[in-house]
Design a protein around this motif. Structure first.
Motif, PDB file in Angstrom:
ATOM      1  N   HIS A 168      12.190  -3.524   0.912  1.00  0.00           N
ATOM      2  CA  HIS A 168      11.806  -4.126   2.186  1.00  0.00           C
ATOM      3  C   HIS A 168      10.796  -5.257   1.979  1.00  0.00           C
ATOM      4  O   HIS A 168      10.892  -6.313   2.623  1.00  0.00           O
ATOM      5  CB  HIS A 168      11.200  -3.071   3.114  1.00  0.00           C
ATOM      6  N   LEU A 169       9.840  -5.031   1.083  1.00  0.00           N
ATOM      7  CA  LEU A 169       8.843  -6.056   0.784  1.00  0.00           C
ATOM      8  C   LEU A 169       9.523  -7.320   0.249  1.00  0.00           C
ATOM      9  O   LEU A 169       9.214  -8.441   0.685  1.00  0.00           O
ATOM     10  CB  LEU A 169       7.841  -5.511  -0.244  1.00  0.00           C
ATOM     11  N   GLY A 170      10.453  -7.129  -0.702  1.00  0.00           N
ATOM     12  CA  GLY A 170      11.156  -8.271  -1.280  1.00  0.00           C
ATOM     13  C   GLY A 170      11.980  -9.037  -0.260  1.00  0.00           C
ATOM     14  O   GLY A 170      11.981 -10.275  -0.240  1.00  0.00           O
ATOM     15  N   LEU A 171      12.684  -8.303   0.628  1.00  0.00           N
ATOM     16  CA  LEU A 171      13.524  -8.958   1.634  1.00  0.00           C
ATOM     17  C   LEU A 171      12.673  -9.730   2.642  1.00  0.00           C
ATOM     18  O   LEU A 171      13.027 -10.845   3.044  1.00  0.00           O
ATOM     19  CB  LEU A 171      14.395  -7.921   2.353  1.00  0.00           C
TER      20      LEU A 171
ATOM     21  N   PHE B 216       0.839  -1.209   0.000  1.00  0.00           N
ATOM     22  CA  PHE B 216       0.000   0.000   0.000  1.00  0.00           C
ATOM     23  C   PHE B 216       0.870   1.254   0.000  1.00  0.00           C
ATOM     24  O   PHE B 216       0.599   2.213  -0.751  1.00  0.00           O
ATOM     25  CB  PHE B 216      -0.907  -0.009   1.231  1.00  0.00           C
ATOM     26  N   LEU B 217       1.924   1.268   0.810  1.00  0.00           N
ATOM     27  CA  LEU B 217       2.826   2.430   0.850  1.00  0.00           C
ATOM     28  C   LEU B 217       3.530   2.635  -0.494  1.00  0.00           C
ATOM     29  O   LEU B 217       3.690   3.769  -0.941  1.00  0.00           O
ATOM     30  CB  LEU B 217       3.869   2.247   1.967  1.00  0.00           C
TER      31      LEU B 217
ATOM     32  N   MET C 291       3.196   6.054  -2.647  1.00  0.00           N
ATOM     33  CA  MET C 291       4.378   6.831  -3.066  1.00  0.00           C
ATOM     34  C   MET C 291       4.413   7.002  -4.585  1.00  0.00           C
ATOM     35  O   MET C 291       4.783   8.060  -5.087  1.00  0.00           O
ATOM     36  CB  MET C 291       5.669   6.137  -2.606  1.00  0.00           C
ATOM     37  N   GLN C 292       3.993   5.963  -5.310  1.00  0.00           N
ATOM     38  CA  GLN C 292       3.983   6.067  -6.774  1.00  0.00           C
ATOM     39  C   GLN C 292       2.940   7.078  -7.241  1.00  0.00           C
ATOM     40  O   GLN C 292       3.195   7.852  -8.176  1.00  0.00           O
ATOM     41  CB  GLN C 292       3.702   4.688  -7.389  1.00  0.00           C
TER      42      GLN C 292
ATOM     43  N   LEU D 207      11.294   6.558  -1.851  1.00  0.00           N
ATOM     44  CA  LEU D 207      10.518   5.844  -0.833  1.00  0.00           C
ATOM     45  C   LEU D 207       9.789   4.642  -1.445  1.00  0.00           C
ATOM     46  O   LEU D 207       9.687   3.587  -0.815  1.00  0.00           O
ATOM     47  CB  LEU D 207       9.507   6.801  -0.187  1.00  0.00           C
ATOM     48  N   ARG D 208       9.316   4.808  -2.681  1.00  0.00           N
ATOM     49  CA  ARG D 208       8.673   3.682  -3.367  1.00  0.00           C
ATOM     50  C   ARG D 208       9.635   2.501  -3.510  1.00  0.00           C
ATOM     51  O   ARG D 208       9.308   1.360  -3.175  1.00  0.00           O
ATOM     52  CB  ARG D 208       8.208   4.132  -4.748  1.00  0.00           C
ATOM     53  N   SER D 209      10.841   2.772  -3.976  1.00  0.00           N
ATOM     54  CA  SER D 209      11.829   1.713  -4.160  1.00  0.00           C
ATOM     55  C   SER D 209      12.297   1.144  -2.823  1.00  0.00           C
ATOM     56  O   SER D 209      12.564  -0.055  -2.705  1.00  0.00           O
ATOM     57  CB  SER D 209      13.030   2.249  -4.947  1.00  0.00           C
TER      58      SER D 209
END
Length: 1466
Positions: A959-962, A901-902, A906-907, A952-954
């Motif tokens: 964080h999501l991927g990790l 969602f974040l 941000m996008q 912030l998007r990246s």
């Protein structure tokens, strides 16, 4: 002159008085030429129709391409006739009433062209119409180019018909470029034996140029995929030029040429060969890349032209249409060139990949032993699965590098054309950004390199652990090895996190660069006054910078990836130039070419495994073996017996002497090598079925009863490395393979060690002395009882043949052979008196009874056998549309909904600010009061602010991927380590490794940013359409239509593409499995002369994997081409609306804004489509990993409420109560109600025929398989009530197959690090290894290679004995633990075990009767039933099964020994 004047008058009338060569005049000349061709065509057609012999006509079917072009021509004709009719009736143009005639003539011409496309039959007619089409196209093209260069407009009808002229040109030259499709109506051949012709080849083989251009040849596969879920059999095979066989042949020829040109140098041979072989086909790919780069750069110039055109108060509408025509042409060129650049580069890469994979596999079949030490099995698999696989993208990245560089420089040129010297300041930040990319790329490359190194370490450990999972579970080492894997993964995650967060900085850098550069350029324009800051300048600069954005971002990444690929090239190069087996090591002479009776001859042979070492493995070997002779090789552990067989096979380096063999060889290795497949496949080993020979081999190897007990008989599938077969069964399958091969020479390396004494006697008598009676056999053995029947015996010590002769001669000579026989004699005399009480007839009658019972048992079992599933199951794959389920699994397992969602938020903020900055420019330039400084400052400020949100998007995406990577890896690893042993028996290791490697890599790198790309580009696409609609709302109508159409096209594509990716997930594992199996069994493969067959099989596996990748790529380009066509329609609409709207209706700033976004529309939608498809494919990896995250687990390691005392078991009393066990639900019982008690401190021997349930009993004791009913109690405690760890840590075992792990002697003796060096040395001394290890330079730190390959099988078993001597538990299990060591060493070890474990309960599963004869109790099992359980002395006194087993063993020993003992004195 009069004629000329008449023509001029005619032109004057047509062109309304203009007698110069004006536009009208030139058009009229073209019309005149067309009329001449038209008349000539009809004359020929009429003449041709009147010929009698042509009355039957030509039966050829119509060509679909000509029909399509004819439709276009007919449409043009109708349009011209319509305009002519309109002009004639309404007199629309009073000044030029003759215009209707022009359109009528042109309509007639186009109608005649339609007829010419369909009716040209004879050779002369085809020649005429070809010339006509070419001339018409060239004349029209020349006229239109001349008009454009002079700045004159082109008529609307001329713009519409111009592309049709090119289609006519294509038709003219089509016969020179189209592969003719065979006429199936005319059967020019009949298939042999009624076979059907192969129709499974890809349609690409027969595709026309138009079909290839538009990827329409893939339509049949799409239709099939849309109608039903695709299966592997539905996928067409590759065209011959794409198959691995041809690719390797070309590579091999190129390699030989390059090697000969290098003159000794071995550097860069692979890359030079690739360049030599694939240079020509990459020229076309290069031309496509060049066309694409030019067409991308042309778009900003057309935007500049159009905005200037819209600024004109009285613009010529024809000029607007000209711009649109040029734009559409540029977009068509860009679309087609990019699609074929992408597809053909990957197709070329696919061929390179296949060639290198096959070359590496071929090399490993020829690799010398010295080279094999430098390249482990895991590394060789990596060369194939990672390095060679990576080459599939090499051409794409190579062409991307130079074409993007060219695109960058051309874009700079455009800036200078548009704004002149004002672009010069912009080069400074551009140069800085470019230079900053280099260190950033190096940092990313370092992260990637470190990550790959850590990943290699983890995968090597994972592979080793999976292959040794049984011993890990038996020893309860799961936690230690899981910690090892997790520590390797932690290192991986450290570099992954660094790479992903650095990538976030790279994203900011990428988006900030255009802002900084454009701001500096605008400032330069304002200061240098080189160009006005109006709509045309500003939006052309922005469009050009977008064209420059891709090169700025991609070039460093491309260079980084090319560097990685060069590393892969170097790794493959180092492997391919490594040492091969020399042909001169042995001299093979065909039997028919020899008059000699010899089979093998070694003269003064010296051999060494390590060429660089001064220590020889075998010294002064002289051996001559004749046809039909039987030779035994015996000696202590490590004497060089197996090395002698390898010397005969040419596997060990010969440093001196000669080796000659006459005839073919068959080899049975000490460690059985079994392929994944059926029992029949393993025995036939590629040879055709000969029923009589097959049955003979099965019977001689005592496999008939085993096969009859399997539900699927000899079609029973064997798990990877024979996991679901007992050691004895694997060894007998190996022996049956050798017998069925019907070779001249048989080399048998201790084949009886893994079978019981009774079976060993049958094998010796029926195989060695029976079926192989007339063959030359060399038998390495520790069984002294068989030596007397051999023609000759070689006694080896320390790499030398110390004694050679017959049994009687060696007995007379004494010394070392005396000790060997003495040890055996001591064992025999232990039970000799008891045996003498058994009449000699007993053995014979027992044999007869056994045969009778065998037949009845076979019938009984075959009647009971129920059809069931094979042990090795087909790999599971999902079917149907399941994109969203694995996607939500990915989000939910990682608990990443908030982060997603974040990211989206941000996008949205980023896109809103980007749109606001460009809107500001579009609106601000309309107000003269706003200064240039304010204009540039506000634009820069808003754009810079957006960079914060894109970072912030990246950051949130990383964080999501990790989080997801950690969650999935943790769940997957826990599930694997907790899985029951049955899972590993039925699941090939490659299947698990594929998930732990490639699927996990997709989760690590691809999925997180794919999700963000889809979200980001989806929002961006809606923004682009919104901005275009805010200027011209009518575009929404077309945009909505194209979006809906694109969705349907994508759904049509996805149905087939999704299944292709899923199937592809199941084709890579067999490839790597086969390579790994080959590496482990390469000695056997070479010995049997099966190298070519294995090579061909591997090529088929490569083709099976490649065809899925090939069709996946083709489907992707098919989809993208159609998406581009649909969005180009939206783009065309936007331009047309801006032309057709009244002048001044839309301000120039908004025109520039709308069109600058419109130019990105196609690319944005294609990007969205491509990444959505990628994401759909990537989430299949989530699906596959999740399948293995929910494996039914074995019971808990620790049950907190039922933990046994630390002193448990105090005595070691074991009670079996009605124990029943089956491996699967609904499967037959393997143990059938066993009840008995092993008293504390007793020694229990477990005997029985191979497959009787001995090893299964051990599995039940260690709870590898849970009892179906009944229970096992140790010191009164039900073992099922406590945790597995508490149980297994209190039991010790020396397994049937000795297992060592890569590392050192210390880590193999004490994996948990619980004991001191002193304790380890004491254990080594007791297990007879101290002397060997003390002599090594590194002693306890001496290396142990993969699977302990640098130690003999006997030494590996001694290591396992050393482990249990360290742990000293109350219960010790010996599962055929001394099968691979000689009798003398066995006797010593039995004495040590008696001493060290005198107060322990020792359960011994043995094939050698002497090993269990001194036990306190003997358990006899037969097909899962407890037949006898009593003291051996009491069993010997009765007519028991055990006494009969001893009698048979004694009979075989007495036959070989008794007649010699009278003359033998200790």
């Amino acid at each position: 002159m009069a004629l000329l004047w008449t023509l001029l008058e005619a032109f004057s009338w047509i062109c309304d008085g203009e007698q110069d060569f004006s536009t009208c005049t030139q058009s009229s000349i073209i019309d005149g030429a067309n009329l001449l061709f038209l008349c000539s065509f009809y004359v020929l057609w009429i003449a041709d129709s009147l010929r009698k012999h042509n009355a039957n006509g030509n039966s050829n079917r119509r060509d679909s391409v000509l029909i399509v072009v004819a439709v276009f021509c007919a449409f043009s004709s109708l349009v011209h006739f319509g305009v002519a009719l309109w002009s004639l009736i309404l007199q629309a143009n009073i000044n030029r009433p003759q215009s209707w005639l022009l359109h009528f003539v042109r309509g007639l011409i186009w109608m005649s062209l339609t007829v010419s496309l369909l009716a040209a039959k004879s050779k002369w007619m085809r020649t005429l119409v070809t010339v006509w089409w070419v001339a018409f196209c060239l004349l029209v093209t020349a006229l239109n180019i001349w008009l454009l260069l002079r700045g004159l407009g082109i008529g609307v009808l001329d713009i519409v018909t111009w592309p049709i002229n090119f289609l006519l040109l294509f038709c003219a030259f089509r016969k020179y470029v189209v592969v003719p499709k065979p006429n199936l109506d005319e059967k020019l051949y009949e298939p042999l034996l009624g076979a059907k012709p192969d129709e499974s080849h890809s349609q690409l083989r027969y595709a026309s140029c138009l079909s290839k251009l538009t990827f329409s040849w893939i339509n049949p596969l799409l239709r099939l995929g849309y109608s039903k879920p695709l299966e592997f059999e539905d996928i067409p095979s590759l065209v011959p030029e794409d198959e691995a066989d041809l690719a390797y042949q070309k590579f091999a020829l190129g390699w030989d040429s390059v090697v000969s040109d290098q003159k000794g140098s071995q550097s860069y041979l692979v890359i030079k060969t690739i360049a030599k072989v694939y240079f020509r086909e990459n020229i076309f790919i290069g031309l496509c890349a060049l066309s694409r780069a030019i067409s991308v750069v042309v778009s900003p110039l057309l935007l500049y032209w159009f905005v200037n055109y819209s600024n004109e108060e009285q613009g010529n509408m024809s000029e607007g249409f000209t711009i649109i025509g040029c734009l559409m042409l540029a977009k068509l060129v860009e679309s087609f060139s990019q699609r074929h650049y992408f597809f053909d580069s990957r197709r070329s890469g696919m061929r390179m990949r296949s060639a290198l994979m096959v070359a590496v596999y071929k090399k490993q079949l020829k690799l010398s032993n010295t080279a094999r030490k430098r390249h482990s099995t895991g590394e060789i698999v990596n060369y194939i699965a990672v390095d060679a696989y990576r080459m599939g993208e090499f051409p794409w990245w190579f062409h991307s590098t130079w074409s993007l560089t060219l695109q960058l420089f051309l874009s700079i040129g455009v800036l200078f054309v548009v704004i002149g010297i004002g672009a010069l300041p912009g080069l400074v930040p551009l140069l800085i950004c470019g230079l900053l990319n280099l260190p950033f790329a190096k940092i990313m490359q370092n992260c990637q390199t470190q990550f790959m190194t850590a990943q290699d370490e983890r995968l090597r450990s994972t592979s080793e652990i999976l292959n040794s999972m049984k011993i890990i579970k038996l020893q309860s080492w799961e936690e230690r090895f899981r910690n090892l894997i997790e520590s390797r993964r932690a290192t991986e995650m450290k570099w992954l996190a660094e790479a992903q967060f650095k990538r976030a900085y790279g994203t900011v850098f990428y988006w900030m660069s255009p802002t900084i550069i454009s701001s500096v350029i605008f400032l330069g324009c304002a200061l240098l006054q080189s160009a006005p800051l109006n709509a045309s300048t500003i939006f052309t600069v922005l469009a050009t910078l977008r064209a420059m954005g891709e090169p700025v971002r991609m070039i460093p990444e491309a260079l980084s990836i090319l560097i990685q690929m060069m590393v892969s090239f170097d790794r493959i190069n180092a492997f391919l130039v490594d040492d091969e087996l020399k042909n001169d090591r042995i001299r093979e002479v065909p039997v028919e070419d020899s008059s000699s009776t010899a089979s093998i001859q070694i003269l003064s042979g010296n051999f060494a495994w390590d060429v660089e070492s001064t220590i020889l493995t075998l010294k002064d070997i002289n051996l001559e073996a004749k046809c039909g002779q039987k030779i035994a090789v015996c000696g202590p552990v490590g004497a060089g017996k197996s090395s002698l067989l390898c010397a005969i096979l040419g596997e060990i380096t010969k440093t001196a002497g000669t080796v000659t063999i006459w005839g073919s060889t068959a080899y049975v290795s000490q460690t059985s090598w079994i392929q994944s497949g059926t029992i029949r496949d393993n025995i036939l080993y590629g040879k055709p079925m000969n029923e009589a020979q097959y049955k003979k081999a099965i019977k001689a190897c005592a496999l008939d009863r085993d096969i009859s007990s399997f539900s699927h008989g000899d079609l029973t599938e064997i798990g990877q490395r024979g996991l679901n077969m007992s050691g004895g069964q694997k060894q007998r399958i190996q022996l049956a393979r050798a017998i069925y091969n019907d070779a001249d020479i048989y080399l048998l390396d201790d084949p009886f060690s893994a079978v019981d004494a009774h079976t060993a006697a049958i094998l010796f008598n029926d195989c060695v002395m029976g079926v192989l009676e007339n063959k030359m056999v060399i038998l390495v053995t520790h069984q002294v009882e068989f030596l007397s029947d051999m023609d000759r015996i070689l006694l080896m010590e320390e790499g030398r043949v110390t004694q050679s002769g017959s049994y009687q001669e060696l007995l007379t000579a004494g010394t070392a052979f005396e000790q060997l026989v003495n040890a055996h004699k001591e064992i025999l005399t232990t039970f000799g008196p008891s045996n003498s009480e058994i009449p000699s007839e007993t053995a014979g009658s027992f044999s007869v009874k056994r045969e009778e019972s065998k037949e009845s048992k076979q019938v009984e079992i075959s009647e009971r056998a129920q059809p069931g599933v094979q042990l090795t199951e087909e790999e599971e794959k999902e079917v149907g549309d399941a994109v969203w389920k694995p996607f939500w699994d990915y989000i939910m397992v990682s608990k990443g909904l908030t982060l997603l969602f974040l990211c989206s938020l941000m996008q949205l903020a980023f896109v809103a600010l980007q749109a606001a900055s460009t809107y500001w420019l579009a609106l601000a330039i309309q107000f003269p009061d706003i200064s240039n400084g304010t204009l540039i400052g506000v634009f820069t400020g808003i754009s810079s602010l957006s960079a914060v949100f894109v970072y912030l998007r990246s950051f949130f995406a990383a964080h999501l991927g990790l989080k997801a990577s950690k969650a999935f890896f943790s769940g997957f690893t826990d599930s694997i380590f907790k899985a029951p042993m049955l899972f590993f028996d039925s699941t090939p290791v490659g299947r698990i490794l594929t998930r732990a490697s490639s699927d996990l890599s997709v989760l690590d790198f691809d999925i997180p940013f794919s999700i963000i790309f889809v979200v980001a580009v989806g929002i961006e696409l809606l923004t682009v359409i919104g901005i275009m609609a805010s200027v011209t709302w009518q575009v929404l109508i077309v945009a909505t239509f194209t979006m809906v159409a694109a969705k349907y096209v994508q759904a049509y594509y996805t149905a087939a593409a999704r299944e292709l990716i899923r199937i592809n997930g199941t084709t890579k594992a067999p490839l790597t499995n086969y390579a790994a199996e080959t590496s482990l069994g390469v000695v056997t493969i070479r010995a049997f002369g099966a190298v070519d067959r294995f090579f061909c099989n591997f090529q088929k596996l490569v083709d099976a994997d490649t065809k899925l990748l090939f069709h996946s790529n083709a489907l992707m380009e098919w989809l993208v081409l159609r998406i581009e066509a649909l969005q180009n329609l939206t783009l065309l609409t936007a331009f047309l609306l801006l032309i057709l709207l009244p002048k001044g209706y839309v301000p120039p700033g908004l025109v520039g804004l709308s069109l600058s976004y419109a130019l990105t529309l196609t690319g944005t939608h294609v990007f969205l489509t491509r990444w959505y498809c990628y994401l759909s494919n990537y989430v299949i990896s989530v699906e596959r990993i999740k399948q293995f995250m929910h494996i039914p687990s074995e019971p808990a390691a620790v049950v907190q409420n039922h933990r046994p005392p630390s002193s448990w078991p105090p005595k070691g009393r074991i009670e079996l109560q009605e124990l029943k066990l089956r491996y699967r639900p609904n499967a037959p019982l393997v143990l059938k109600g066993i009840t008995c008690t092993f008293k504390e401190g007793s020694r229990v021997g477990v005997v029985g025929r191979t497959g009787s349930g001995k090893s299964t009993l051990i599995s039940a004791l260690f709870r590898l398989v849970e009892p179906a009913s009944g229970k096992i109690c140790i010191d009164g405690l039900d073992i099922t009530s406590i945790g597995l760890k508490d149980l297994r840590m209190k039991l010790s075992i020396i397994p049937q197959e000795p297992t060592l792990f890569r590392g050192s002697v210390r880590t193999n003796m004490d994996p948990l690090g619980l004991f001191s060096d002193h304790d380890i040395w004491m254990a080594l001394e007791k297990c007879q290894l101290k002397a060997t290890i003390s002599s090594l330079p590194d002693q306890l730190d001496s290396s142990v290679s993969d699977e302990g390959e640098n130690w003999s099988a006997g030494q590996r078993q001694l290591f396992c004995l050393g482990r249990v001597l360290l742990r000293r538990n109350r219960v010790l299990v010996l599962d055929e633990a001394t099968a691979s060591i000689d009798s003398a060493t066995d006797a010593i070890l039995q004495r040590i075990i008696r001493q060290e474990f005198s107060d322990c309960t020792v359960i011994t599963v043995a094939h050698r009767v002497p090993t269990v004869i001194d036990s306190d109790m003997v358990m006899v099992l037969s097909y899962g039933n407890l037949v006898e359980y009593e003291e051996p002395s009491k069993l010997m006194e009765t007519d028991s099964c055990f006494s009969k087993l001893v009698a048979e063993y004694w009979a075989s020993c007495r036959r070989s020994s008794s007649h010699n003992f009278e003359n033998y004195h200790c």
